[in-house]
Design an enzyme around this catalytic site. Structure first.
Site, PDB file in Angstrom:
ATOM      1  N   HIS A  24       0.835  -1.224   0.000  1.00 17.01           N
ATOM      2  CA  HIS A  24       0.000   0.000   0.000  1.00 17.01           C
ATOM      3  C   HIS A  24       0.864   1.268   0.000  1.00 17.01           C
ATOM      4  O   HIS A  24       0.430   2.310   0.500  1.00 17.01           O
ATOM      5  CB  HIS A  24      -0.941   0.048   1.211  1.00 17.01           C
ATOM      6  CG  HIS A  24      -1.701  -1.221   1.446  1.00 17.01           C
ATOM      7  ND1 HIS A  24      -2.980  -1.418   0.988  1.00 17.01           N
ATOM      8  CD2 HIS A  24      -1.332  -2.366   2.085  1.00 17.01           C
ATOM      9  CE1 HIS A  24      -3.390  -2.640   1.353  1.00 17.01           C
ATOM     10  NE2 HIS A  24      -2.407  -3.226   2.007  1.00 17.01           N
ATOM     11  N   LYS A  43      15.785  21.457 -11.592  1.00 17.03           N
ATOM     12  CA  LYS A  43      15.131  20.170 -11.847  1.00 17.03           C
ATOM     13  C   LYS A  43      16.048  19.146 -12.506  1.00 17.03           C
ATOM     14  O   LYS A  43      16.857  19.466 -13.359  1.00 17.03           O
ATOM     15  CB  LYS A  43      13.894  20.362 -12.740  1.00 17.03           C
ATOM     16  CG  LYS A  43      12.728  21.073 -12.081  1.00 17.03           C
ATOM     17  CD  LYS A  43      12.199  20.371 -10.842  1.00 17.03           C
ATOM     18  CE  LYS A  43      11.413  19.121 -11.144  1.00 17.03           C
ATOM     19  NZ  LYS A  43      10.148  19.352 -11.820  1.00 17.03           N
ATOM     20  N   SER A  82      14.571  21.139 -16.670  1.00 17.43           N
ATOM     21  CA  SER A  82      13.374  21.917 -16.983  1.00 17.43           C
ATOM     22  C   SER A  82      13.797  23.174 -17.724  1.00 17.43           C
ATOM     23  O   SER A  82      14.864  23.728 -17.445  1.00 17.43           O
ATOM     24  CB  SER A  82      12.667  22.280 -15.681  1.00 17.43           C
ATOM     25  OG  SER A  82      11.912  23.457 -15.843  1.00 17.43           O
ATOM     26  N   GLU A 135       9.792   7.755 -17.026  1.00 15.06           N
ATOM     27  CA  GLU A 135       8.399   8.144 -17.303  1.00 15.06           C
ATOM     28  C   GLU A 135       7.994   7.703 -18.704  1.00 15.06           C
ATOM     29  O   GLU A 135       6.859   7.270 -18.930  1.00 15.06           O
ATOM     30  CB  GLU A 135       8.244   9.663 -17.164  1.00 15.06           C
ATOM     31  CG  GLU A 135       8.380  10.132 -15.729  1.00 15.06           C
ATOM     32  CD  GLU A 135       8.511  11.641 -15.626  1.00 15.06           C
ATOM     33  OE1 GLU A 135       7.737  12.245 -14.880  1.00 15.06           O
ATOM     34  OE2 GLU A 135       9.384  12.230 -16.289  1.00 15.06           O
TER      35      GLU A 135
END
Ligand code: ARG
Length: 463
Positions: free
Chosen positions: A155, A282, A276, A289
């Protein structure tokens, strides 16, 4: 050019021609089409439909076509219906009328099955090799920190402590199953369809076993109608690819989380992350992804062919031409994602102190403590209840497990004794998990060795 037309008074409309043509994507099968046609020319010679001289002439012309097709410009301006038609037109340009016998007793329905099988056989082999490479990389990553302790999650809440290589070996199992699945897929692909004709079997006495051996297939198909109707092997490939992508996607998700500031356990190399355009600080995990994103696309490829095939009347229907783009896409995305995952895995640097601290400051040892009480005769439900109370008390006091002294623990309840404090260290409880498949250090060390051996066996299958 068309491979048909005698019974038509007018040609196809421009719209239909444009709508139904597949050359712009099935040209990818040209090497397979040529190899299959060369074998077929030899089969025609064995069946005395071509002389040996004619067959040799055709085989050589096919080779020249394959060579010329290396240049993408070769297809420019071609308006043939599909790659099979294109190759035959080129053959005619090379050798003239002797080309007219090449399609004797052959149908594009079996030819397309053959071409896809040849292409898939090579593609499946590539995926098998890439899965092996990734398996090797996962073991190497485990070996870099054989004793690192991390919290395992259920979980997405800290559950029980495990060793870092134990976690990686879970993925080893997933990808090892993928390897098996791809091998099974390959064996279903590895069947010669030629000789089936359009659907009823060829009317010429081809030695199918000789064609099989010429093209290196493991066996020959047993029913001509099945061949014409069948895309099961393509679906097997899409399902196997989807499973690889599912596992890659979950691994990607883990590492996106574990490399975040919130977890901070591991860092990904500069080479697999991007910045970024606006926020200078970043370092984004785009490679992972994209793997996660592409998995959805491959599942779409599987769904797409499932839906295409569902409800088609036996045998061939033109709908089946829609099989190719999902297959090409699934291979391209899966192969690309496996290559990417391997490079990401190479770049991963674990900072073992962070997950170790996460394990220590949470109550991942609660189960270890309850099980120790049970080993000493306390019924497990009572033990569970007692440890639950200890956790509640600690949470109230803001006390980490390691802050309990032996005396305090013994005083908490009569079932506890002072020597149980050692179990407040995650590594101690892990030592009790010696069952096969468990996370005890020696068990994991053996599992790593075992995995290395299994890897060599798998690699042996590819030779
Ligand atoms: N291009 C077709 C396909 O990919 C094969 C041709 C068979 N066409 C036909 N009308 N029987 O499925």
């Amino acid at each position: 050019m068309k491979l048909w037309g005698g019974r038509f008074e007018t040609g196809p409309s421009a719209v239909f021609e444009q709508f139904s043509g597949s050359l712009h994507f099935d040209k990818k099968l040209i090497d397979a089409d040529v190899a299959g046609s060369q074998a077929f020319a030899r089969a025609l010679a064995r069946a005395k439909i071509l002389t040996n001289g004619e067959a040799t002439q055709l085989v050589e012309a096919f080779a020249a076509i394959r060579q010329a097709a290396v240049d993408p410009k070769y297809f420019e301006g071609a308006d043939d219906e599909d790659v099979h038609t294109f190759v035959i037109r080129m053959l005619k340009e090379h050798v003239g009328p002797v080309a007219d016998k090449i399609h004797t007793g052959r149908s594009r329905n079996e030819q397309v099955s053959l071409d896809i099988r040849l292409w898939l056989r090579a593609s499946t082999l590539t995926l098998l090799e890439q899965v092996l490479d990734l398996l090797r990389e996962l073991l190497a990553l485990g070996r870099r920190h054989p004793n690192a302790v991390i919290p395992g999650y259920t979980h997405l809440r800290r559950a029980q402590a495990v060793l870092w290589p134990h976690y990686l070996l879970a993925y080893f199992e997933m990808f090892a199953r993928d390897f098996e699945r791809l091998e099974q897929t390959k064996s279903r692909i590895d069947v010669l369809p030629l000789g089936s004709g359009a659907l009823a079997g060829s009317g010429f006495p081809f030695d199918r076993d000789a064609i099989r051996s010429d093209l290196g297939f493991a066996g020959i198909s047993r029913n001509s109608m099945d061949v014409s109707a069948d895309r099961d092997f393509a679906l097997d490939f899409l399902y196997s690819s989807s499973m690889v992508m599912l596992h890659l996607s979950r691994l990607a998700e883990d590492w996106i989380l574990y490399s975040s500031e919130e977890f901070g356990w591991l860092s990904l190399g500069d080479g697999v992350t991007s910045g970024s355009s606006l926020m200078p600080q970043k370092k984004n995990p785009d490679s992972l992804e994209l793997i996660r994103g592409k998995s959805g696309r491959v599942f779409g490829d599987l769904t797409s062919l499932f839906v295409t095939m569902k409800g088609l009347p036996t045998t061939y229907n033109r709908d089946m031409q829609e099989d190719k783009e999902p297959l090409f896409d699934a291979f391209h995305q899966t192969s690309g994602s496996l290559a990417m995952a391997k490079v990401v895995a190479e770049s991963v640097v674990l900072n073992p102190a962070v997950p170790a601290a996460a394990a220590e400051e949470s109550w991942v040892i609660a189960t270890d403590l309850a099980e120790e009480l049970a080993r000493r005769g306390v019924p497990f439900h009572t033990a569970h209840q007692l440890v639950g109370k200890l956790v509640l008390e600690s949470v109230k006091q803001g006390k980490a497990p390691g802050q309990w002294t032996a005396d305090e623990l013994a005083a908490f309840a009569p079932e506890f004794s002072g020597d149980m404090v050692r179990l407040l260290q995650p590594l101690e409880g892990m030592k009790t998990r010696q069952v096969p498949g468990g996370t005890a250090p020696e068990t994991v060390a053996r599992a790593l060795l075992d995995a290395e051996n299994r890897l060599s066996v798998m690699a042996g299958h590819l030779n």
